[in-house]
Design a protein around this motif. Structure first.
Motif, mmCIF file in Angstrom:
data_model
loop_
_atom_site.group_PDB
_atom_site.id
_atom_site.type_symbol
_atom_site.label_atom_id
_atom_site.label_comp_id
_atom_site.label_asym_id
_atom_site.label_seq_id
_atom_site.Cartn_x
_atom_site.Cartn_y
_atom_site.Cartn_z
ATOM 1 N N SER A 33 0.800 -1.064 -0.148
ATOM 2 C CA SER A 33 0.084 -0.061 0.040
ATOM 3 C C SER A 33 0.941 1.240 0.031
ATOM 4 C CB SER A 33 -0.972 0.184 1.126
ATOM 5 O OG SER A 33 -1.796 -1.168 1.224
ATOM 6 N N TYR A 35 0.888 5.471 1.303
ATOM 7 C CA TYR A 35 -0.012 6.536 1.970
ATOM 8 C C TYR A 35 0.980 7.860 1.772
ATOM 9 C CZ TYR A 35 -2.756 3.033 4.555
ATOM 10 O OH TYR A 35 -3.695 2.419 4.869
ATOM 11 N N GLN A 37 1.403 11.443 3.438
ATOM 12 C CA GLN A 37 1.215 12.348 4.863
ATOM 13 C C GLN A 37 1.953 13.831 4.508
ATOM 14 O OE1 GLN A 37 3.599 10.942 8.275
ATOM 15 N NE2 GLN A 37 1.998 11.412 9.728
ATOM 16 N N ALA A 42 -2.456 13.369 9.334
ATOM 17 C CA ALA A 42 -2.642 12.059 9.224
ATOM 18 C C ALA A 42 -2.076 11.499 8.085
ATOM 19 C CB ALA A 42 -3.967 11.726 9.814
ATOM 20 N N PRO A 43 -1.506 10.254 7.821
ATOM 21 C CA PRO A 43 -1.534 9.635 6.724
ATOM 22 C C PRO A 43 -2.767 9.343 6.131
ATOM 23 C CG PRO A 43 -0.252 8.489 8.523
ATOM 24 C CD PRO A 43 -1.184 9.573 9.035
ATOM 25 N N PHE A 45 -4.808 6.972 2.715
ATOM 26 C CA PHE A 45 -4.287 5.989 1.640
ATOM 27 C C PHE A 45 -4.440 6.709 0.516
ATOM 28 C CE2 PHE A 45 -4.668 1.915 0.006
ATOM 29 C CZ PHE A 45 -5.737 1.939 -1.015
ATOM 30 N N PHE A 87 4.723 7.060 1.913
ATOM 31 C CA PHE A 87 5.046 5.729 2.528
ATOM 32 C C PHE A 87 4.665 4.431 1.827
ATOM 33 C CE2 PHE A 87 6.928 7.620 6.346
ATOM 34 C CZ PHE A 87 6.317 8.694 6.644
ATOM 35 N N THR A 91 1.284 -4.586 3.811
ATOM 36 C CA THR A 91 0.048 -4.473 4.452
ATOM 37 C C THR A 91 -0.194 -5.273 5.490
ATOM 38 O OG1 THR A 91 -0.884 -5.886 2.721
ATOM 39 C CG2 THR A 91 -1.298 -3.558 2.242
ATOM 40 N N ASN A 92 -0.011 -6.555 5.348
ATOM 41 C CA ASN A 92 -0.275 -7.699 6.465
ATOM 42 C C ASN A 92 0.782 -7.605 7.475
ATOM 43 O OD1 ASN A 92 1.487 -9.029 4.369
ATOM 44 N ND2 ASN A 92 1.428 -10.603 5.761
ATOM 45 N N LEU A 94 2.063 -4.698 8.393
ATOM 46 C CA LEU A 94 1.903 -3.409 9.173
ATOM 47 C C LEU A 94 3.371 -2.783 9.303
ATOM 48 C CD1 LEU A 94 -0.686 -4.536 11.802
ATOM 49 C CD2 LEU A 94 -0.947 -3.263 9.513
ATOM 50 N N PHE A 96 5.849 0.145 7.678
ATOM 51 C CA PHE A 96 6.053 1.048 6.962
ATOM 52 C C PHE A 96 7.312 1.340 6.300
ATOM 53 C CE2 PHE A 96 2.022 3.804 7.183
ATOM 54 C CZ PHE A 96 1.241 2.990 7.853
ATOM 55 N N GLY A 97 7.386 1.588 5.262
ATOM 56 C CA GLY A 97 8.960 2.104 4.647
ATOM 57 C C GLY A 97 9.303 3.250 5.378
ATOM 58 N N THR A 98 10.635 3.544 5.005
ATOM 59 C CA THR A 98 11.337 4.730 5.856
ATOM 60 C C THR A 98 10.581 6.142 5.269
ATOM 61 O OG1 THR A 98 13.001 4.600 3.781
ATOM 62 C CG2 THR A 98 13.333 3.264 6.022
ATOM 63 N N SER B 98 -5.419 -6.878 9.534
ATOM 64 C CA SER B 98 -4.462 -6.466 8.754
ATOM 65 C C SER B 98 -4.175 -7.336 7.442
ATOM 66 C CB SER B 98 -3.328 -6.200 9.768
ATOM 67 O OG SER B 98 -2.827 -7.644 9.738
ATOM 68 N N GLY B 99 -4.537 -8.649 7.667
ATOM 69 C CA GLY B 99 -4.277 -9.513 6.518
ATOM 70 C C GLY B 99 -5.252 -9.023 5.389
ATOM 71 N N GLY B 107 -6.431 8.758 12.549
ATOM 72 C CA GLY B 107 -6.977 9.840 13.148
ATOM 73 C C GLY B 107 -5.641 10.838 13.273
#
Lengths: 106, 115
Positions: A33, A35, A37, A42-43, A45, A87, A91-92, A94, A96-98, B98-99, B107
Motif C-alpha cells: 500500500s 500512503y 502524509q 495524518a497519513p 491511503f 510511505f 500491508t499484512n 504493518l 511502513f517504509g522509511t 491487517s491481512g 486519526g
C-alpha cells in the motif's frame, strides 16, 4: 530483518512526473500500500497492489514486482499540494517504509 | 461520517510517569492499530486490536500496552515513560484485519512530550 527502503527525498517541478521507489525485504508478503502524509497531518491511503503490475487511480499509479521485491508510486501532473511524505507499507505485516519527502517546486 | 478521533491532542508528562491515549474508530470498524512516529521519522507499528483482543504487537517493550473496549474504542498506555517515548502516536482503524484490509483510516494523532 524485514524492511522497506525508500529514497529519503525527491524534488520535482509542477506539472512533471515523479516516481518514488520502494524496495523490500519481508516474508509472508500480501501486498503493498501507499500512503501520503502532509506535514503535521495524518497519513491518508493512496493506492494498493495485491498483484504484480500497475494500478492506476487518477494522477497516481502504483506498481509491484514480487520477483524483484520492488514497487513504486508514480505521480503525474504534479501539483504544489503533492508536497508531502509518501510511505510504502507491507500491508499484512504493518511495516511502513522509511518514507520519501517529496518537494514540488514551481 | 465521523473519522477516527484521538484524545488528547497534546500530552506532556515527566519521565517515569504513565500516559494514557485514547482512540475512537470509524463507526463499523472493528480493528484499531496504534503507531509511533518520532519526529521526522516513519511510522513504527505498536499494537493491533480486533474484536476486543490484541492480535499483534510490534517490537516495543511491555510497558507499551493497551486494550480495546466493547464499543471498539481503544486505549494505549505507556508506563515508566522515557524521554525517547516523545513522539506522535497515531491511531488507525479498518473494517477488516491487517491481512485483508489494505486501507487504514488514521486519526490526527496525540503528540506526547516527555520531559
Amino acid at each position: 530483518g524485514q524492511s522497506l527502503e525508500q529514497p529519503s527525498e525527491v524534488t520535482a517541478v509542477e506539472g512533471a512526473i515523479v516516481q518514488i521507489n520502494c524496495t523490500y525485504q519481508t516474508s509472508g508478503f500480501y501486498g503493498l500500500s501507499w500512503y501520503q502524509q502532509h506535514d503535521g497531518g495524518a497519513p491518508t491511503f493512496l493506492s494498493y497492489n495485491a498483484l504484480d503490475g500497475l494500478e492506476e487511480t487518477g494522477r497516481f499509479s502504483s506498481f509491484l514486482s514480487r520477483s524483484d521485491s520492488y514497487g513504486y508510486l508514480l505521480l503525474q501532473e504534479l501539483q504544489m499540494k503533492d508536497s508531502a511524505s509518501y510511505f510504502c507499507v507491507a500491508t499484512n505485516k504493518l511495516i511502513f517504509g522509511t518514507g520519501t519527502l517529496l518537494a514540488v517546486q514551481p | 461520517e465521523a473519522g477516527v478521533t484521538q484524545s488528547p491532542t497534546h500530552l506532556i508528562k515527566t519521565r517515569g510517569q504513565q500516559a494514557t491515549l485514547r482512540c475512537s474508530p470509524i463507526s463499523g470498524h472493528t480493528s484499531v492499530y496504534w503507531y509511533q512516529q518520532a519526529l521526522g521519522l516513519g511510522l513504527q507499528f505498536l499494537l493491533w486490536y480486533d474484536e476486543g483482543e490484541e492480535r499483534n504487537r510490534g517490537n516495543f517493550p511491555p510497558r507499551f500496552s493497551g486494550r480495546q473496549f466493547p464499543n471498539y474504542s481503544s486505549e494505549l498506555n505507556v508506563n515508566a515513560l522515557e524521554l525517547e517515548d516523545s513522539a506522535l502516536y497515531l491511531c488507525a482503524s479498518s473494517s477488516l484485519g491487517s491481512g485483508e484490509s489494505y486501507e487504514q483510516y488514521f486519526g490526527p494523532g496525540t503528540r506526547l512530550t516527555v520531559t
